[in-house]
Every structure is written in C-alpha cells, then in structure tokens.
Design a protein around this motif. Structure first.
Motif, PDB file in Angstrom:
ATOM      1  N   ILE A 123      41.078 -17.346  80.487  1.00 17.65           N
ATOM      2  CA  ILE A 123      41.367 -18.656  81.064  1.00 17.65           C
ATOM      3  C   ILE A 123      42.173 -19.479  80.056  1.00 17.65           C
ATOM      4  CG2 ILE A 123      40.392 -20.738  82.072  1.00 17.65           C
ATOM      5  CD1 ILE A 123      39.881 -18.144  83.672  1.00 17.65           C
ATOM      6  N   ARG A 124      43.424 -19.784  80.397  1.00 17.34           N
ATOM      7  CA  ARG A 124      44.323 -20.465  79.461  1.00 17.34           C
ATOM      8  C   ARG A 124      44.639 -21.907  79.869  1.00 17.34           C
ATOM      9  NH1 ARG A 124      46.230 -17.155  75.613  1.00 17.34           N
ATOM     10  NH2 ARG A 124      45.890 -14.919  75.911  1.00 17.34           N
ATOM     11  N   HIS A 125      43.955 -22.397  80.912  1.00 17.77           N
ATOM     12  CA  HIS A 125      44.152 -23.778  81.345  1.00 17.77           C
ATOM     13  C   HIS A 125      42.780 -24.340  81.724  1.00 17.77           C
ATOM     14  CE1 HIS A 125      48.447 -22.862  81.408  1.00 17.77           C
ATOM     15  NE2 HIS A 125      48.140 -21.745  82.055  1.00 17.77           N
ATOM     16  N   SER A 126      42.730 -25.211  82.724  1.00 17.66           N
ATOM     17  CA  SER A 126      41.466 -25.731  83.266  1.00 17.66           C
ATOM     18  C   SER A 126      40.642 -26.527  82.248  1.00 17.66           C
ATOM     19  CB  SER A 126      40.596 -24.583  83.830  1.00 17.66           C
ATOM     20  OG  SER A 126      41.287 -23.864  84.822  1.00 17.66           O
ATOM     21  N   GLY A 127      41.275 -26.931  81.141  1.00  8.15           N
ATOM     22  CA  GLY A 127      40.550 -27.637  80.102  1.00  8.15           C
ATOM     23  C   GLY A 127      39.731 -26.726  79.215  1.00  8.15           C
ATOM     24  N   TRP A 128      39.847 -25.410  79.438  1.00  4.65           N
ATOM     25  CA  TRP A 128      39.072 -24.441  78.665  1.00  4.65           C
ATOM     26  C   TRP A 128      39.837 -23.904  77.454  1.00  4.65           C
ATOM     27  CZ3 TRP A 128      35.578 -20.594  81.804  1.00  4.65           C
ATOM     28  CH2 TRP A 128      34.633 -21.335  82.540  1.00  4.65           C
ATOM     29  N   TYR A 129      41.128 -24.136  77.399  1.00  7.74           N
ATOM     30  CA  TYR A 129      41.919 -23.629  76.280  1.00  7.74           C
ATOM     31  C   TYR A 129      43.014 -24.629  75.938  1.00  7.74           C
ATOM     32  CZ  TYR A 129      44.481 -20.373  73.292  1.00  7.74           C
ATOM     33  OH  TYR A 129      45.099 -19.786  72.218  1.00  7.74           O
ATOM     34  N   PRO A 130      43.275 -24.885  74.652  1.00  7.17           N
ATOM     35  CA  PRO A 130      42.720 -24.160  73.505  1.00  7.17           C
ATOM     36  C   PRO A 130      41.368 -24.671  73.004  1.00  7.17           C
ATOM     37  CG  PRO A 130      44.382 -25.678  72.738  1.00  7.17           C
ATOM     38  CD  PRO A 130      44.379 -25.787  74.238  1.00  7.17           C
ATOM     39  N   GLN A 131      40.928 -25.871  73.431  1.00  6.00           N
ATOM     40  CA  GLN A 131      39.620 -26.411  73.023  1.00  6.00           C
ATOM     41  C   GLN A 131      39.402 -26.265  71.518  1.00  6.00           C
ATOM     42  OE1 GLN A 131      36.368 -24.663  75.323  1.00  6.00           O
ATOM     43  NE2 GLN A 131      36.319 -26.459  76.622  1.00  6.00           N
ATOM     44  N   ARG A 132      40.358 -26.689  70.727  1.00  9.66           N
ATOM     45  CA  ARG A 132      40.220 -26.561  69.262  1.00  9.66           C
ATOM     46  C   ARG A 132      39.095 -27.459  68.750  1.00  9.66           C
ATOM     47  NH1 ARG A 132      45.858 -26.245  69.933  1.00  9.66           N
ATOM     48  NH2 ARG A 132      46.694 -24.227  69.250  1.00  9.66           N
ATOM     49  N   ARG A 133      38.192 -26.843  67.993  1.00  6.83           N
ATOM     50  CA  ARG A 133      37.078 -27.547  67.386  1.00  6.83           C
ATOM     51  C   ARG A 133      36.884 -27.050  65.960  1.00  6.83           C
ATOM     52  NH1 ARG A 133      37.875 -29.735  71.544  1.00  6.83           N
ATOM     53  NH2 ARG A 133      36.390 -30.332  73.185  1.00  6.83           N
ATOM     54  N   TYR A 134      36.276 -27.882  65.124  1.00 11.13           N
ATOM     55  CA  TYR A 134      35.934 -27.432  63.782  1.00 11.13           C
ATOM     56  C   TYR A 134      34.837 -26.367  63.859  1.00 11.13           C
ATOM     57  CZ  TYR A 134      38.638 -31.225  61.726  1.00 11.13           C
ATOM     58  OH  TYR A 134      39.658 -32.057  61.353  1.00 11.13           O
ATOM     59  N   ARG A 135      35.130 -25.212  63.304  1.00 11.32           N
ATOM     60  CA  ARG A 135      34.151 -24.127  63.256  1.00 11.32           C
ATOM     61  C   ARG A 135      34.019 -23.536  61.846  1.00 11.32           C
ATOM     62  NH1 ARG A 135      32.100 -21.516  67.485  1.00 11.32           N
ATOM     63  NH2 ARG A 135      32.197 -22.683  69.442  1.00 11.32           N
ATOM     64  N   LEU A 136      35.064 -23.666  61.050  1.00  6.21           N
ATOM     65  CA  LEU A 136      35.042 -23.210  59.659  1.00  6.21           C
ATOM     66  C   LEU A 136      35.088 -24.463  58.796  1.00  6.21           C
ATOM     67  CD1 LEU A 136      35.195 -20.888  57.558  1.00  6.21           C
ATOM     68  CD2 LEU A 136      37.692 -20.982  57.798  1.00  6.21           C
ATOM     69  N   PHE A 137      34.075 -24.677  57.948  1.00  3.76           N
ATOM     70  CA  PHE A 137      33.953 -25.962  57.275  1.00  3.76           C
ATOM     71  C   PHE A 137      33.124 -25.845  56.000  1.00  3.76           C
ATOM     72  CE2 PHE A 137      30.905 -25.394  60.707  1.00  3.76           C
ATOM     73  CZ  PHE A 137      29.684 -25.511  60.044  1.00  3.76           C
ATOM     74  N   LYS A 138      33.297 -26.866  55.143  1.00  5.99           N
ATOM     75  CA  LYS A 138      32.467 -26.973  53.947  1.00  5.99           C
ATOM     76  C   LYS A 138      31.086 -27.495  54.340  1.00  5.99           C
ATOM     77  CE  LYS A 138      35.778 -27.651  50.162  1.00  5.99           C
ATOM     78  NZ  LYS A 138      36.260 -28.609  49.128  1.00  5.99           N
ATOM     79  N   LYS A 139      30.074 -26.874  53.797  1.00  5.57           N
ATOM     80  CA  LYS A 139      28.704 -27.214  54.166  1.00  5.57           C
ATOM     81  C   LYS A 139      28.391 -28.684  53.934  1.00  5.57           C
ATOM     82  CE  LYS A 139      23.898 -25.911  53.244  1.00  5.57           C
ATOM     83  NZ  LYS A 139      22.990 -24.972  52.512  1.00  5.57           N
ATOM     84  N   GLN A 140      28.788 -29.226  52.795  1.00  7.45           N
ATOM     85  CA  GLN A 140      28.415 -30.600  52.449  1.00  7.45           C
ATOM     86  C   GLN A 140      29.249 -31.642  53.187  1.00  7.45           C
ATOM     87  OE1 GLN A 140      30.022 -28.501  50.499  1.00  7.45           O
ATOM     88  NE2 GLN A 140      31.562 -29.514  49.223  1.00  7.45           N
ATOM     89  N   SER A 141      30.281 -31.199  53.923  1.00  3.90           N
ATOM     90  CA  SER A 141      31.203 -32.141  54.562  1.00  3.90           C
ATOM     91  C   SER A 141      31.062 -32.194  56.072  1.00  3.90           C
ATOM     92  CB  SER A 141      32.647 -31.770  54.213  1.00  3.90           C
ATOM     93  OG  SER A 141      32.850 -31.753  52.819  1.00  3.90           O
ATOM     94  N   ALA A 142      30.109 -31.473  56.645  1.00  6.19           N
ATOM     95  CA  ALA A 142      30.073 -31.352  58.103  1.00  6.19           C
ATOM     96  C   ALA A 142      28.645 -31.314  58.636  1.00  6.19           C
ATOM     97  CB  ALA A 142      30.814 -30.086  58.533  1.00  6.19           C
ATOM     98  N   LYS A 143      28.509 -31.686  59.908  1.00  9.88           N
ATOM     99  CA  LYS A 143      27.240 -31.561  60.604  1.00  9.88           C
ATOM    100  C   LYS A 143      27.505 -31.467  62.105  1.00  9.88           C
ATOM    101  CE  LYS A 143      26.462 -36.571  60.954  1.00  9.88           C
ATOM    102  NZ  LYS A 143      25.534 -37.682  60.689  1.00  9.88           N
ATOM    103  N   TRP A 144      26.565 -30.861  62.813  1.00 11.61           N
ATOM    104  CA  TRP A 144      26.656 -30.795  64.261  1.00 11.61           C
ATOM    105  C   TRP A 144      26.171 -32.111  64.863  1.00 11.61           C
ATOM    106  CZ3 TRP A 144      29.003 -27.240  67.235  1.00 11.61           C
ATOM    107  CH2 TRP A 144      29.313 -26.007  66.651  1.00 11.61           C
ATOM    108  N   VAL A 145      26.934 -32.654  65.810  1.00 13.01           N
ATOM    109  CA  VAL A 145      26.577 -33.893  66.497  1.00 13.01           C
ATOM    110  C   VAL A 145      26.874 -33.706  67.982  1.00 13.01           C
ATOM    111  CG1 VAL A 145      27.045 -35.352  64.475  1.00 13.01           C
ATOM    112  CG2 VAL A 145      28.883 -34.888  66.113  1.00 13.01           C
ATOM    113  N   GLY A 146      26.740 -34.782  68.768  1.00  7.78           N
ATOM    114  CA  GLY A 146      27.077 -34.716  70.184  1.00  7.78           C
ATOM    115  C   GLY A 146      25.862 -34.805  71.075  1.00  7.78           C
ATOM    116  N   GLU A 147      26.114 -34.726  72.377  1.00  5.92           N
ATOM    117  CA  GLU A 147      25.055 -34.775  73.380  1.00  5.92           C
ATOM    118  C   GLU A 147      24.710 -33.352  73.799  1.00  5.92           C
ATOM    119  OE1 GLU A 147      24.412 -37.264  77.460  1.00  5.92           O
ATOM    120  OE2 GLU A 147      26.134 -35.894  77.451  1.00  5.92           O
TER     121      GLU A 147
END
Length: 269
Positions: A123-147
C-alpha cells in the motif's frame, strides 16, 4: 563503532517473531524482547536466538510497554520495531553504515518510512505510506508518547533528527478479517482511554467524522490509487472512527464499564 539495541514488544507472535529478529540480527548487538505473557511459542522461539534477552511484564498500554522495553536496552542507540515489522535490505545496509561511522554525533534520531503489505499488495497511498516516524534513536534523547494504541517516538530536540533510506516492512494483517478484529480492538482502546480522560459522546461527530475520514483517506490521501484495497482501507478507517464514538456512548450510558475486548491488565498501572 556504535552499539545498537533492538527493542520489540510481543504477545502471541509466534508467526512473526523470527522473521522480525532475523531482519536485524546481523547488526544488532542485543535484541530486547518484552513479552506480556504469551500463551503460544513466542518465548521459546525468541529465546532460541543468542542475541535475544527475553523479559516479561503485564501489558498496561502500548506507550508504557514500549518505554519499558527501552529501559531494558543497554546501548546508546535503539531501533524499535513491532513483531510484525522487518527491516528491508536497503534499511539494513543504511543502519550498518551508520553504526560503522562515528561522525556527526549531534544526530538524535532517524525517521524511517513504513511500507505495509495488505490484501495482496504493498500500500503506497491511503495515508499508509511513507508514514515516516522516528524508529532509530539515542536512548537518552527519546521516549514513546501519544494516545494508545497510536504511539510515536518523540525526540528531545527534533532539529537534530534525520531521515534514513529504506523501509520498515509491515505485515500488519493476515487478511481482511484480521484487520476488522484489530479495528475492533484498537477502537475499544481509544474509546476507553478518551472516556477516562473526560471525552463524551457527540451525535454530530459520530455522523460527520466517519464521513470525513472516508473522504480524507480515499480522496485527499489518494486511496483510490491503491485500487480495491484502497477503497477497503478508506471504508474500514471510516468504520473505525464510528466505532470509537459508539463505544464512548456505551461507556457514558453505563452500558459497560470497559469494552469486553480489552485485556484485563490494560490501563491499570
């Protein structure tokens, strides 16, 4: 040479977990599996891989579980995946090159595109792609948030974030029935969470929001370019929006205390 931990949360993922692990095994220094007491062979299969460190904890929510998985990681850099995701060949090469290069220490994280396979096609459209999100990160600089269950990584200083080539391949649903089951479960989580925070039922929104969601996905996000699967995605997204309001109505009227398809330990921490 940078060291990398891969963090994965699981529950009854015996069909997915080995493919997920194998896609990162070559460059991960450790693979953290945080399981919520699976009743299938997830633990047995994951523990058979030497780089895996297996932990168990009750499931209080997606955000909570993924942050706990991060806390078990010992390395500075973390790649976070779901069990139904894999790193494609391009992404694997990009990560290996990054880990081998010690330059640019200011980088805090990398956004990565996610490509979902559904109803026999990517699926390359429909709001499903590219859906870029942070997934590779420094441990001390990131946290999971959201609903819950719609979580995302928040970087302390996003101006030091970058985009990485390649895709996280997402095998989200085995078939349309599986998608409907997930929609039913996730809409219960969202409704329960929103009601707990004070949101109440709106008849107007329960009518207009589903219609708006269909138009958003099928027209403005070019779902029609995904063929029949795009139509089904738009319709199911609309239905999911309706379900959230319908379940808030149930909760508000006292018909139920919590949706029956939410795990008993969810939200109790």
């Amino acid at each position: 040479m940078r060291k990398l931990s891969v963090a994965i949360i699981t529950f009854n993922e015996e069909k997915n977990i080995l493919d997920c692990i194998h896609s990162v095994e070559s460059f991960a220094d450790e693979i953290i599996i945080l399981d919520s007491f699976s009743t299938d062979k997830t633990k047995e299969l994951a523990s058979s891989i030497s780089k895996v460190k297996f932990f168990e904890n009750p499931f209080y929510g997606h955000v909570e579980q993924k942050n706990l998985a991060i806390s078990h990681c010992k390395n500075e850099w973390i790649l976070s995946l779901d069990a139904d995701e894999r790193a494609d060949n391009v992404l694997q090469t990009e990560i290996i090159n990054f880990l081998s290069n010690s330059e640019d220490e200011s980088t805090q994280g990398f956004q990565i595109a996610r490509l979902t396979y559904h109803l026999g096609r990517w699926i390359r459209h429909s709001g499903w792609y590219p859906q870029r999100r942070y997934r590779l990160f420094k441990k001390q600089s990131a946290k999971w948030v959201g609903e819950n269950p719609h979580d995302f990584i928040e970087i302390t200083d996003s101006k030091f974030g970058k985009t990485m080539k390649g895709n996280i391949l997402h095998y989200s649903f085995s078939d349309f029935s599986h998608q409907l089951t997930t929609i039913n479960q996730f809409s219960s989580i969202v409704a329960f969470s929103r009601f707990s925070k004070g949101q109440r039922f709106s008849l107007i929104k329960s009518i207009l929001k589903p219609l708006g969601k269909f138009v958003e996905i099928y027209v403005f996000k070019f779902g029609f370019l995904d063929g029949i699967p795009g139509l089904y995605i738009a319709l199911s997204s609309s239905f999911s929006t309706f379900l959230k309001y319908a379940k808030i109505y149930e909760l508000e009227k006292g018909v139920i205390e919590r949706p029956s398809n939410i795990r008993k330990d969810y939200g109790k921490k």
